[in-house]
Design an enzyme around this catalytic site. Structure first.
Site, PDB file in Angstrom:
ATOM      1  N   GLU A 257      89.869  58.514  34.157  1.00 33.87           N
ATOM      2  CA  GLU A 257      88.962  59.654  34.059  1.00 33.87           C
ATOM      3  C   GLU A 257      89.172  60.598  35.239  1.00 33.87           C
ATOM      4  OE1 GLU A 257      84.198  60.410  33.218  1.00 33.87           O
ATOM      5  OE2 GLU A 257      84.793  58.607  34.309  1.00 33.87           O
TER       6      GLU A 257
ATOM      7  N   LYS B 186      83.818  63.775  26.072  1.00 26.75           N
ATOM      8  CA  LYS B 186      82.875  62.697  26.373  1.00 26.75           C
ATOM      9  C   LYS B 186      81.556  62.930  25.644  1.00 26.75           C
ATOM     10  CE  LYS B 186      81.288  60.201  30.526  1.00 26.75           C
ATOM     11  NZ  LYS B 186      81.420  60.237  32.005  1.00 26.75           N
TER      12      LYS B 186
ATOM     13  N   CYS C 125      84.417  56.572  29.750  1.00 21.42           N
ATOM     14  CA  CYS C 125      83.502  56.007  30.740  1.00 21.42           C
ATOM     15  C   CYS C 125      82.143  55.597  30.163  1.00 21.42           C
ATOM     16  CB  CYS C 125      83.339  56.980  31.916  1.00 21.42           C
ATOM     17  SG  CYS C 125      82.669  56.182  33.407  1.00 21.42           S
TER      18      CYS C 125
END
Length: 295
Positions: free
Chosen positions: A48, A127, A169
């Site tokens: 990331e 995301k 994440c």
């Protein structure tokens, strides 16, 4: 029934040390990806925010415009660096994530770009779940102060191998996302991620193994290397977990590359032994796999 993973695949996770210089980060990523493919990796994953420091104050400074696609090299040097690198390395490349600026909507995103060995863009994933937490005395962080969420589940076909699910994440904490990707045929769930020293110690390994056992799929978590001089200290410990939730390989906090050989027979063996895919009760609870999926 065809195997989810059609032939063996060597996976590499690059736990990259990054800094404030974007050009240097891109050059360093190139060196490490080529190192991984020199050792036989077919699929390489970056972490990331691999091209920049991680933090709300950095997202606008390092953000690149990706639309319309393909963007110009001036608007997105990272897009072009990743495309060229995938072609040079002759590998599938999951380009971690980069800060993205959507000019049309005037919003920022945390965005993954995935390329094939010809340098062609296969998928874009924004995301979905933003990292907004407040653990008293430990850490407070709000991505939503700057970032906006994506709105689709990303499943990507790697020709010759099969499908992978890609998320970023904090997305790993939401089992629905992983379950949909797995039910759509993903043999591997990939999460570039930067857990911190609090959440990493608590939940990094737990989340990786949980998503693997939930879905009887391979799971890969790829972190940046830890830098205690940075504003945000990543946990590290990039790892690959097998479909039976066994940790195949794990790094420490320092820069390195984690490798594992993935095999479709292992998925079939695990699912035959504990056949949850034929035992679900959609007369009792809803089927979440009917969700919207993109690539």
């Amino acid at each position: 029934m065809a195997k989810l993973l059609q032939k063996p695949l060597k996976l590499a996770l690059v736990q990259l040390a990054t800094g404030a210089d974007k050009a240097a980060n891109l050059a360093h990523a190139r060196t490490k990806v080529l190192e991984a493919t020199a050792k036989g990796a077919n699929l390489v994953v970056l972490p990331e925010c691999f091209n920049s420091p991680y933090g709300t104050k950095y997202f606008p400074k390092y953000a690149e415009e990706l639309q319309p696609s393909p963007p110009s090299e001036e608007k997105s040097p990272s897009f072009h660096a990743l495309s060229k690198l995938a072609k040079e390395a002759r590998c599938f490349l999951v380009g971690g994530s980069i800060p993205e600026y959507g000019k049309k909507e005037d919003k920022y995103y945390n965005t993954n770009l995935t390329f094939d060995p010809a340098g062609k863009l296969l998928a874009t994933h924004r995301k979905v779940h933003l990292f907004d937490i407040d653990i008293p005395g430990k850490i407070k962080f709000k991505e939503s102060e700057v970032l906006s969420p994506g709105n689709q589940i990303t499943v990507v076909d790697l020709p010759g191998y099969g499908k992978i699910g890609i998320a970023i994440c904090y997305d790993v904490r939401f089992p629905e996302l992983a379950m949909v990707a797995a039910r759509k045929g993903a043999f591997l769930l990939v999460y570039p991620g930067a857990f911190n020293l609090t959440t990493g110690e608590l939940h990094w390994t737990l989340q990786a193994r949980a998503r693997a056992v939930d879905n009887q799929s391979y799971v890969a978590l790829c972190s940046p290397a830890r830098d205690m001089d940075a504003d945000y200290n990543a946990w590290g410990h990039s790892m690959i977990v097998d479909p039976n939730a066994l940790v195949m390989t794990e790094l420490d906090e320092k820069e390195g590359i984690a490798y594992a050989d993935l095999n479709g027979d292992r998925i079939e063996e695990v699912r035959k032994g504990i056949p949850i895919y034929t035992q679900r009760r959609f007369d009792v609870y809803p089927d979440v796999s009917e969700a919207k999926v993109g690539s």
